[in-house]
Design a protein around this motif. Structure first.
Motif, mmCIF file in Angstrom:
data_model
loop_
_atom_site.group_PDB
_atom_site.id
_atom_site.type_symbol
_atom_site.label_atom_id
_atom_site.label_comp_id
_atom_site.label_asym_id
_atom_site.label_seq_id
_atom_site.Cartn_x
_atom_site.Cartn_y
_atom_site.Cartn_z
ATOM 1 N N GLY A 186 38.159 47.532 59.926
ATOM 2 C CA GLY A 186 36.754 47.804 59.611
ATOM 3 C C GLY A 186 36.047 48.654 60.649
ATOM 4 N N ASN A 224 44.741 51.916 54.688
ATOM 5 C CA ASN A 224 43.454 51.352 54.271
ATOM 6 C C ASN A 224 43.584 49.867 53.947
ATOM 7 O OD1 ASN A 224 40.667 51.609 53.660
ATOM 8 N ND2 ASN A 224 41.236 51.414 51.508
ATOM 9 N N ARG A 264 41.454 48.857 56.767
ATOM 10 C CA ARG A 264 40.187 49.138 56.087
ATOM 11 C C ARG A 264 39.381 50.198 56.842
ATOM 12 N NH1 ARG A 264 36.099 44.598 54.774
ATOM 13 N NH2 ARG A 264 35.590 45.240 56.847
ATOM 14 N N VAL A 265 39.843 51.431 56.698
ATOM 15 C CA VAL A 265 39.263 52.526 57.474
ATOM 16 C C VAL A 265 37.870 52.893 56.976
ATOM 17 C CG1 VAL A 265 41.360 53.604 58.267
ATOM 18 C CG2 VAL A 265 40.540 54.100 55.965
ATOM 19 N N LYS A 266 37.085 53.422 57.887
ATOM 20 C CA LYS A 266 35.843 54.090 57.515
ATOM 21 C C LYS A 266 36.185 55.549 57.304
ATOM 22 C CE LYS A 266 32.340 51.615 60.064
ATOM 23 N NZ LYS A 266 30.940 51.605 59.745
ATOM 24 N N VAL A 267 35.854 56.077 56.150
ATOM 25 C CA VAL A 267 36.142 57.475 55.875
ATOM 26 C C VAL A 267 34.863 58.255 56.146
ATOM 27 C CG1 VAL A 267 37.035 59.081 54.164
ATOM 28 C CG2 VAL A 267 37.778 56.715 54.144
ATOM 29 N N PHE A 322 43.766 58.284 46.797
ATOM 30 C CA PHE A 322 43.447 57.459 47.962
ATOM 31 C C PHE A 322 42.035 56.903 47.844
ATOM 32 C CE2 PHE A 322 41.302 57.545 52.163
ATOM 33 C CZ PHE A 322 41.905 56.408 52.692
ATOM 34 N N ARG A 323 41.113 57.753 47.389
ATOM 35 C CA ARG A 323 39.718 57.321 47.300
ATOM 36 C C ARG A 323 39.489 56.247 46.234
ATOM 37 N NH1 ARG A 323 34.934 60.086 47.921
ATOM 38 N NH2 ARG A 323 34.817 60.161 45.684
ATOM 39 N N ALA A 324 40.429 56.099 45.306
ATOM 40 C CA ALA A 324 40.260 55.057 44.297
ATOM 41 C C ALA A 324 40.391 53.668 44.923
ATOM 42 C CB ALA A 324 41.299 55.229 43.187
ATOM 43 N N GLY A 325 41.001 53.570 46.085
ATOM 44 C CA GLY A 325 41.051 52.311 46.832
ATOM 45 C C GLY A 325 41.975 51.280 46.213
ATOM 46 N N GLY A 357 30.597 48.359 57.089
ATOM 47 C CA GLY A 357 32.042 48.595 57.187
ATOM 48 C C GLY A 357 32.763 48.340 55.882
ATOM 49 N N GLY A 407 31.094 54.001 52.140
ATOM 50 C CA GLY A 407 31.957 55.165 52.309
ATOM 51 C C GLY A 407 33.439 54.814 52.317
ATOM 52 N N SER A 408 33.748 53.532 52.131
ATOM 53 C CA SER A 408 35.148 53.132 52.167
ATOM 54 C C SER A 408 35.778 53.273 50.789
ATOM 55 C CB SER A 408 35.230 51.672 52.630
ATOM 56 O OG SER A 408 36.436 51.095 52.191
ATOM 57 N N PRO A 409 37.070 53.628 50.742
ATOM 58 C CA PRO A 409 37.751 53.688 49.447
ATOM 59 C C PRO A 409 37.700 52.333 48.738
ATOM 60 C CG PRO A 409 39.114 54.676 51.135
ATOM 61 C CD PRO A 409 37.939 54.056 51.834
ATOM 62 N N ASN A 448 34.559 52.365 46.460
ATOM 63 C CA ASN A 448 34.205 53.538 45.652
ATOM 64 C C ASN A 448 33.970 53.153 44.201
ATOM 65 O OD1 ASN A 448 33.915 55.686 47.329
ATOM 66 N ND2 ASN A 448 36.024 56.384 47.166
#
Lengths: 441, 302
Positions: free
Chosen positions: A241, A284, A288-291, A438-441, B165, B248-250, B253
């Motif tokens: 995080g 991720n 759980r990265v911050k993009v 990737f952005r779909a999580g 976060g 901003g996290s995947p 989204n």
């Protein structure tokens, strides 16, 4: 990627050239803007299939500018520059004639946020009787989309190596008159006098340099910079995080590629990209990265403690964003010295500039050694490739803390750089679809 | 009163304005979504329906359908919005009721306070919250000092103590925060119109206060609730900046973010347009539901 199928063009229209008039597109643009702005990027879809390079490439050094010479080309048919494959961009239009700068009114600049020192802008404005107004973008794709709609008019455009050919291909930049920018010859590093991405040069002057690496808070994180650098992100479960991944498809996917030992940062090999996306998804899940791209602000305040950042972010953090209780020595940075990305941003002048001569003067001003230094150490934190600004003396004069010495770029390092550069349109699509996945999580 | 044709005439330019700008905009999206691309993947809109190409629509559908690449995003979006709407109802109804029926001379003040947030744009307010909720921000420090983060962690609603976060709970609360006034205002109007005599009759006939609320007030305010719900559901489904700014996290989204990514990003704008069409089709369900309840209300009023 689950689905890489491309809807086949309907048989009626194997290749669309002329069906769409500029007017109908602009009508669409206005309507779309009213439709919530979400689709503002759709417009300006005028035909780009005619290779511009074929039309007016003459006179360049070497083979470049000739789209038939083989090698990858971008959507406009311009050969894609590589560090070992310099490209002369085709000349489209004529450089502006020397003349009186257009005083009065507004000089419009398009740039990343927090990427120009307001004091420098004010000083230029006062000296030249013009008001400098900066509009900002968050990502280069966003900038390109908005520029290519034709709805936004600027004089000066900041951009990067992987964007430059498509800006030229879309006729969004004008060739520069370098007689009006004497500071380029006078002040800029030799390695950037005629850079590989714009041999000549013809369209750009360099702005600032950066490497991509790992920045961290050494007071909050125990991290051994001796370990393979990109593993740092994947091994950061403990800081879940509070880890940043750059909000930039090239840089983010690139980190996974470099971790896998891939040296071609412009690869268009689907298997490599797919593996990289899988790695990012795992990253991720675990961390759980911050993009984001605001590490310069979040790292000093501890909102992130480790992350993929640009070298200028840690310098900028040390210069402008440190809270009172955090010393500059708490910031650390490391980058991949062999084959890691080292690049520079550049500045061009819009084809539709209203104040082209003033814009030249602005470019020249930013390349003045004193102005460049003030812009760098008083605000931006990204280092300009100016001869008078010597990394060693910056440290000696305590302008830059010694623990961040490796965030400075030397001409030697730049000369042996790796870089994210323009892709063919198929490659762009491959990277972009992976990124969306990737952005779909 | 002026004859009907006068009003018809006066409303014509406005109606035309709205219709043209809505239809042209929507048609442009359709033309791109059902259009084609050049060999360089630049979208080429097909304005003539005879030329429409469903390739992108089909791809968007398979992406968004169960098992597709974007299915988790669809589920997440529906879940977030369902929770946000439930919270909006719980928060908004009592406020609207109080303002409309109990506040007396304060009712004007309460209404003014409800309109107050529109003084500053939603995005500006969210930007302020990004500072307040940052780990060194006042709001975040206060919440964590009160143990709210630990409570949420225990309940499984939050992970760690960083409100920005990638916490679903932050995104959902921000959605509620942003849209609750749009829910309250139509509901207020509907509650304000409610005939006081019906309530008095109910009490006179022996119903308790609770029963009166359940059997008289609530059914009569239903059209207002639906109107408010639809009014907030539609923009929430297309919202992308709340998520962008609050997380901003995947992991958080929403569908709007994915569409925004396609449209702003690289060479897949047609796919983004096709997804927009599917989203609009989905939202038509809400619209139809709303229009039906509106018609029923009108019939009952007659």
């Amino acid at each position: 990627m689950n689905d890489t199928s491309v809807p086949s063009p309907s048989e009626k229209h194997p290749e669309e050239h002329s069906g769409v008039s500029r007017r109908s597109l602009l009508t669409g643009a206005g309507a779309l803007a009213l439709g919530g702005g979400a689709l503002a990027g759709l417009v300006g879809c005028e035909d780009t299939t005619t290779p511009v390079a074929a039309a007016g490439a003459g006179g360049g050094a070497g083979i470049m500018g000739d789209p038939t010479a083989g090698g990858p080309v971008d959507p406009a048919g311009i050969p894609l520059a590589r560090v070992d494959y310099p490209v002369t961009l085709p000349l489209i239009g004529d450089p502006v004639k020397p003349g009186e700068p257009e005083r009065g009114g507004v000089l419009r600049v398009y740039n990343y946020a927090d990427y120009l020192n307001p004091a420098v802008l004010n000083a230029f404005g006062e000296e030249n009787g013009v008001k400098v107004e900066v509009s900002t973008f968050e990502t280069l794709d966003e900038a390109f989309s908005k520029l290519s709609t034709g709805g936004l008019e600027f004089d000066v455009i900041f951009t990067t190596t992987d964007q430059i050919s498509r800006l030229v291909g879309r006729k969004l930049l004008q060739p520069l008159n370098y007689d009006l920018i004497p500071n380029l010859r006078k002040n800029v590093w030799d390695v950037l006098q005629s850079p590989y991405y714009d041999v000549g040069p013809r369209y750009t002057v360099p702005y600032v340099l950066f490497t991509t690496g790992i920045g961290w808070r050494n007071d909050l994180v125990s991290y051994d910079p001796a370990e393979p650098i990109w593993d740092a992100l994947w091994d950061a479960e403990r800081y879940r995080g509070k880890v940043q991944l750059l909000n930039d498809p090239r840089e983010a996917i690139g980190a996974a590629l470099m971790r896998a030992g891939i040296t071609n940062l412009n690869t268009e090999n689907p298997a490599q990209i797919e593996a990289a996306i899988r790695d990012l998804i795992k990253l991720n899940d675990d961390v759980r990265v911050k993009v984001a791209i605001n590490g310069y602000e979040t790292l000093p305040t501890g909102r992130i403690v480790l992350g993929e950042v640009w070298s200028g972010d840690v310098l900028s953090a040390a210069i402008s964003y440190l809270p009172k209780d955090v010393p500059a020595t708490a910031l650390s940075y490391v980058y991949q010295e062999q084959g890691g990305p080292i690049a520079n941003d550049m500045i061009g002048i819009a084809a539709a500039a209203q104040k082209p001569v003033m814009a030249h003067r602005f470019l020249n001003y930013l390349l003045d050694a004193d102005v460049a230094l003030e812009n760098f150490v008083d605000f931006v934190g990204y280092q300009p490739p100016i001869r008078g600004i010597d990394p060693a003396s910056l440290i000696k004069d305590e302008v830059i803390p010694p623990n961040l010495a490796n965030a400075l770029v030397t001409p030697e390092a730049f000369a042996s750089a790796n870089a994210f550069l323009g892709l063919t349109v198929t490659g762009q699509r491959l990277w972009d679809r992976g990124w969306q996945q990737f952005r779909a999580g | 009163m002026a004859p009907r044709w006068v009003w018809r005439l006066l409303s014509a330019p406005g109606l035309l304005f709205l219709a043209v700008f809505f239809l042209v905009a929507f048609y442009a999206v359709v033309a791109v979504g059902l259009g084609n691309v050049t060999t360089q993947f630049q979208p080429v809109p097909h304005w003539n329906p005879l030329d429409w190409n469903v390739g992108y629509l089909r791809e968007a559908l398979s992406n968004l359908a169960p098992g597709g690449q974007m299915w988790p995003v669809v589920v997440r979006t529906v879940l977030y919005i369902a929770v946000a709407m439930a919270l909006t109802l719980l928060i908004g109804y009592p406020v609207a009721y109080y303002a409309a029926r109990c506040a007396g001379r304060w009712s004007g003040l309460i209404l003014a306070l409800l309109v107050l947030p529109f003084w500053i744009s939603y995005i500006m307010r969210l930007l302020a919250w990004t500072n307040l909720l940052a780990s060194d921000g006042y709001a975040s420090e206060a919440l964590n000092a009160l143990g709210v983060d630990r409570l949420f962690n225990t309940l499984g609603l939050m992970e760690g103590d960083d409100w920005l976060g990638g916490q679903p709970v932050t995104v959902i609360i921000a959605l509620v925060y942003g849209y609750v006034p749009f829910f309250i205002l139509p509901l207020y109007a509907s509650l304000n119109r409610l005939d006081q005599r019906l309530i008095e009759t109910s009490r006179d006939l022996g119903a308790s206060a609770a029963e009166t609320f359940r059997r008289v007030i609530l059914p009569l305010s239903r059209p207002g609730i639906y109107a408010g719900m639809v009014l907030i559901a539609l923009p929430m489904f297309g919202d992308y900046f709340t998520q962008d700014l609050m997380s901003g996290s995947p992991n958080t989204n929403m569908v709007g973010n994915i569409i925004n990514g396609y449209v702003q990003g690289g060479p897949d704008k047609s796919l983004g347009a096709a997804m927009t069409m599917l989203l609009s089709a989905f939202l038509l369900i809400f619209m139809a539901f709303y229009l039906r309840s509106l018609r029923r209300e009108q019939r009952e009023a007659e």
